[in-house]
Design a protein around this motif. Structure first.
Motif, PDB file in Angstrom:
ATOM      1  N   PHE A 139       0.787  -1.217   0.000  1.00  0.00           N
ATOM      2  CA  PHE A 139       0.000   0.000   0.000  1.00  0.00           C
ATOM      3  C   PHE A 139       0.829   1.282   0.000  1.00  0.00           C
ATOM      4  O   PHE A 139       0.339   2.327  -0.400  1.00  0.00           O
ATOM      5  CB  PHE A 139      -0.960   0.006   1.190  1.00  0.00           C
ATOM      6  CG  PHE A 139      -2.074  -0.989   1.033  1.00  0.00           C
ATOM      7  CD1 PHE A 139      -3.058  -0.798   0.088  1.00  0.00           C
ATOM      8  CD2 PHE A 139      -2.105  -2.123   1.817  1.00  0.00           C
ATOM      9  CE1 PHE A 139      -4.076  -1.737  -0.069  1.00  0.00           C
ATOM     10  CE2 PHE A 139      -3.111  -3.049   1.665  1.00  0.00           C
ATOM     11  CZ  PHE A 139      -4.098  -2.856   0.727  1.00  0.00           C
ATOM     12  N   ALA A 163       4.038   1.495  -1.389  1.00  0.00           N
ATOM     13  CA  ALA A 163       5.093   1.448  -2.384  1.00  0.00           C
ATOM     14  C   ALA A 163       4.919   2.636  -3.339  1.00  0.00           C
ATOM     15  O   ALA A 163       3.805   3.012  -3.702  1.00  0.00           O
ATOM     16  CB  ALA A 163       5.036   0.144  -3.150  1.00  0.00           C
ATOM     17  N   PRO A 164       6.043   3.226  -3.722  1.00  0.00           N
ATOM     18  CA  PRO A 164       5.931   4.357  -4.661  1.00  0.00           C
ATOM     19  C   PRO A 164       5.448   3.867  -6.027  1.00  0.00           C
ATOM     20  O   PRO A 164       5.826   2.798  -6.499  1.00  0.00           O
ATOM     21  CB  PRO A 164       7.348   4.890  -4.746  1.00  0.00           C
ATOM     22  CG  PRO A 164       8.233   3.780  -4.274  1.00  0.00           C
ATOM     23  CD  PRO A 164       7.411   2.954  -3.360  1.00  0.00           C
ATOM     24  N   THR A 165       4.561   4.615  -6.607  1.00  0.00           N
ATOM     25  CA  THR A 165       4.045   4.265  -7.936  1.00  0.00           C
ATOM     26  C   THR A 165       4.997   4.807  -8.986  1.00  0.00           C
ATOM     27  O   THR A 165       5.504   5.906  -8.908  1.00  0.00           O
ATOM     28  CB  THR A 165       2.651   4.862  -8.143  1.00  0.00           C
ATOM     29  OG1 THR A 165       2.717   6.249  -7.943  1.00  0.00           O
ATOM     30  CG2 THR A 165       1.672   4.213  -7.196  1.00  0.00           C
ATOM     31  N   VAL A 166       5.210   3.986 -10.001  1.00  0.00           N
ATOM     32  CA  VAL A 166       6.142   4.386 -11.059  1.00  0.00           C
ATOM     33  C   VAL A 166       5.404   4.868 -12.266  1.00  0.00           C
ATOM     34  O   VAL A 166       4.359   4.582 -12.636  1.00  0.00           O
ATOM     35  CB  VAL A 166       7.053   3.209 -11.451  1.00  0.00           C
ATOM     36  CG1 VAL A 166       7.999   3.609 -12.553  1.00  0.00           C
ATOM     37  CG2 VAL A 166       7.789   2.679 -10.250  1.00  0.00           C
TER      38      VAL A 166
END
Length: 133
Positions: A128, A130-133
């Motif tokens: 939840f 985690a950085p979005t790429v």
């Protein structure tokens, strides 16, 4: 005045007799609490053997779960001997032993529960947050 002194003296005599009996039984009770020196020497011998085994775990270069299991086993055995004999817990009432030993055991149980839950909590944070790429 003389009759009062005789009367008081008569009242103190049973009290003094009771105190003398109590002190005499206290001395006998103290002698009964002494443990033979052989017990302490045997415990010291076992502590030496367990410490040697703990050292040999490092000497032989054991790694992983086997190493930590053996170190913890030897540590718990040594602590148990020290608490039972040198802290006289082996001769205490069961209620006192529970009052002293139960809280640390419960703390260890709660720590084990937290360790088991840590993987789940870490997984949720990775999913939840985690950085979005």
């Amino acid at each position: 005045m003389t009759n009062a002194a005789v009367h008081l003296e008569g009242q103190q005599h049973p009290l003094q007799t009771h105190m003398h009996d109590a002190l005499a039984s206290g001395v006998a009770h103290t002698k009964g609490q002494q443990h033979p020196i052989k017990l302490y020497l045997v415990v010291w011998g076992w502590l030496f053997v367990l410490s040697t085994c703990s050292y040999l775990v490092d000497y032989f270069g054991l790694h992983g779960y086997l190493r930590w299991s053996l170190i913890l086993l030897f540590m718990v055995l040594k602590a148990g001997l020290i608490v039972a004999v040198f802290m006289h817990m082996a001769w205490e009432r069961l209620a006192l032993a529970y009052a002293i030993l139960l809280p640390p055991i419960l703390v260890l149980v709660f720590v084990a529960i937290m360790v088991l839950e840590s993987d789940y909590t870490h997984l949720l944070r990775v999913i939840f947050f985690a950085p979005t790429v």
